[in-house]
Motif scaffolding. Structure first.
Motif, PDB file in Angstrom:
ATOM      1  N   LEU A 249       0.851  -1.223  -0.096  1.00  0.00           N
ATOM      2  CA  LEU A 249       0.051   0.064  -0.133  1.00  0.00           C
ATOM      3  C   LEU A 249       0.733   1.166   0.178  1.00  0.00           C
ATOM      4  CD1 LEU A 249      -2.896  -1.121   2.453  1.00  0.00           C
ATOM      5  CD2 LEU A 249      -3.042  -1.059  -0.018  1.00  0.00           C
ATOM      6  N   VAL A 250       2.055   1.146   0.840  1.00  0.00           N
ATOM      7  CA  VAL A 250       2.839   2.556   0.803  1.00  0.00           C
ATOM      8  C   VAL A 250       3.305   2.581  -0.762  1.00  0.00           C
ATOM      9  CG1 VAL A 250       5.169   3.059   1.448  1.00  0.00           C
ATOM     10  CG2 VAL A 250       3.425   2.216   2.999  1.00  0.00           C
ATOM     11  N   GLU A 251       3.873   1.634  -1.371  1.00  0.00           N
ATOM     12  CA  GLU A 251       4.111   1.684  -2.820  1.00  0.00           C
ATOM     13  C   GLU A 251       2.975   1.838  -3.788  1.00  0.00           C
ATOM     14  OE1 GLU A 251       7.311  -0.736  -3.816  1.00  0.00           O
ATOM     15  OE2 GLU A 251       8.173  -0.721  -1.827  1.00  0.00           O
ATOM     16  N   GLY A 252       1.741   1.686  -3.360  1.00  0.00           N
ATOM     17  CA  GLY A 252       0.760   1.872  -4.409  1.00  0.00           C
ATOM     18  C   GLY A 252       0.774   0.620  -5.222  1.00  0.00           C
ATOM     19  N   ILE A 253       1.168  -0.609  -4.973  1.00  0.00           N
ATOM     20  CA  ILE A 253       1.215  -1.804  -5.541  1.00  0.00           C
ATOM     21  C   ILE A 253      -0.054  -2.446  -5.220  1.00  0.00           C
ATOM     22  CG2 ILE A 253       2.312  -4.032  -5.972  1.00  0.00           C
ATOM     23  CD1 ILE A 253       4.849  -2.553  -5.272  1.00  0.00           C
ATOM     24  N   PRO A 254      -0.899  -3.049  -6.020  1.00  0.00           N
ATOM     25  CA  PRO A 254      -2.134  -4.120  -5.844  1.00  0.00           C
ATOM     26  C   PRO A 254      -1.679  -5.177  -4.791  1.00  0.00           C
ATOM     27  CG  PRO A 254      -2.090  -3.588  -8.270  1.00  0.00           C
ATOM     28  CD  PRO A 254      -0.584  -2.990  -7.420  1.00  0.00           C
ATOM     29  N   VAL A 255      -2.349  -5.564  -3.992  1.00  0.00           N
ATOM     30  CA  VAL A 255      -2.116  -6.710  -3.063  1.00  0.00           C
ATOM     31  C   VAL A 255      -3.538  -7.394  -2.655  1.00  0.00           C
ATOM     32  CG1 VAL A 255      -1.971  -5.152  -1.041  1.00  0.00           C
ATOM     33  CG2 VAL A 255      -0.715  -7.531  -1.101  1.00  0.00           C
ATOM     34  N   ARG A 256      -3.360  -8.612  -2.575  1.00  0.00           N
ATOM     35  CA  ARG A 256      -4.283  -9.597  -2.202  1.00  0.00           C
ATOM     36  C   ARG A 256      -3.870 -10.456  -1.219  1.00  0.00           C
ATOM     37  NH1 ARG A 256      -9.142  -8.897  -4.924  1.00  0.00           N
ATOM     38  NH2 ARG A 256      -8.817  -7.905  -7.013  1.00  0.00           N
ATOM     39  N   GLY A 257      -4.527 -10.775  -0.098  1.00  0.00           N
ATOM     40  CA  GLY A 257      -4.145 -11.703   0.974  1.00  0.00           C
ATOM     41  C   GLY A 257      -5.438 -12.404   1.811  1.00  0.00           C
ATOM     42  N   VAL A 258      -4.878 -13.592   2.360  1.00  0.00           N
ATOM     43  CA  VAL A 258      -5.880 -14.292   2.729  1.00  0.00           C
ATOM     44  C   VAL A 258      -5.060 -15.221   4.104  1.00  0.00           C
ATOM     45  CG1 VAL A 258      -5.967 -16.313   1.513  1.00  0.00           C
ATOM     46  CG2 VAL A 258      -7.874 -15.811   2.978  1.00  0.00           C
ATOM     47  N   GLU A 259      -5.661 -15.601   5.081  1.00  0.00           N
ATOM     48  CA  GLU A 259      -4.883 -16.393   6.225  1.00  0.00           C
ATOM     49  C   GLU A 259      -5.942 -17.572   6.452  1.00  0.00           C
ATOM     50  OE1 GLU A 259      -5.939 -12.993   7.433  1.00  0.00           O
ATOM     51  OE2 GLU A 259      -3.918 -12.153   6.660  1.00  0.00           O
ATOM     52  N   THR A 260      -5.247 -18.572   6.560  1.00  0.00           N
ATOM     53  CA  THR A 260      -6.069 -19.911   6.803  1.00  0.00           C
ATOM     54  C   THR A 260      -5.577 -20.309   8.081  1.00  0.00           C
ATOM     55  OG1 THR A 260      -4.761 -21.203   5.304  1.00  0.00           O
ATOM     56  CG2 THR A 260      -6.477 -20.367   4.619  1.00  0.00           C
ATOM     57  N   HIS A 261      -6.034 -20.763   8.875  1.00  0.00           N
ATOM     58  CA  HIS A 261      -5.573 -21.120  10.403  1.00  0.00           C
ATOM     59  C   HIS A 261      -6.532 -22.344  10.504  1.00  0.00           C
ATOM     60  CE1 HIS A 261      -6.658 -17.031  11.531  1.00  0.00           C
ATOM     61  NE2 HIS A 261      -7.586 -17.451  10.642  1.00  0.00           N
TER      62      HIS A 261
END
Length: 193
Positions: A28-40
């Motif tokens: 986000l700081v660099e303005g790059i798209p990102v997606r994420g998810v955690e599984t536990h």
């Protein structure tokens, strides 16, 4: 930017989710798209936890098996468990320690030796780090995950300054100096190329 997939694995309580949040924040700081998810699973006490972070132009948050560019293993045994996610030519930054799983005690199961675990990783681009020792040097063993982020930052397509800012945004202000020291110790443990 093309996509770059990072899988962070560990056990409950090791800070896997914070580590993924820091990487996401750096994007986000660099303005790059990102997606994420955690599984536990049983993440509260010693259960397996995995966090998927997909940097760049991707559609879904889950990394398909065989596609991760980088695995950050906060526990060596978990690194072996999730090895099938790493693509050919992918890199592993692994903590050179293993927490003995509860079933080893309760069901008297055999525990693989360190050499056996390292052998399971095969001929990979592997960087082992003693995160516990570096966290202790930073001032608190709880910051092992941030030590690991510092080491992994050498492999990520993100600027060091963005990662440091993301750490600052993600940890309590009273622990900022401790966490930045842990990040620097981890980063300095990996020789720059």
């Amino acid at each position: 930017m093309s996509s770059f997939d990072v899988l962070i694995v560990g056990i409950g309580g090791q800070g896997t989710i914070l580590a993924s949040n820091v990487i996401g924040e750096a994007c986000l700081v660099e303005g790059i798209p990102v997606r994420g998810v955690e599984t536990h699973g049983m993440a509260q006490r010693g259960g397996s936890v995995e966090s998927h972070v997909r940097i760049g132009g991707v559609h879904g948050p889950l990394i398909p098996p065989g596609r991760a560019d980088l695995m950050i293993a906060l526990d060596l045994l978990e690194g072996v468990r999730y090895l099938h996610y790493l693509k050919a030519g992918g890199s592993i930054v692994a903590n050179d320690q293993t927490v003995v799983p509860t079933p080893v005690y309760t069901q008297k199961l055999p525990m693989p030796a360190r050499d056996e675990l390292l052998g399971s990783l095969g001929e990979r681009d592997l960087f082992l780090i003693d995160a516990a020792a570096l966290a202790a040097e930073a001032g608190n063993p709880i910051v092992q995950n941030v030590v690991m982020l510092g080491a992994a930052s050498r492999y990520l397509p993100l600027k060091e300054s963005s990662m440091r800012e993301a750490v600052a945004r993600s940890v309590p202000a009273k622990t900022l100096d401790l966490n930045l020291k842990a990040f620097d110790l981890g980063r300095n443990a990996v020789r720059s190329e």
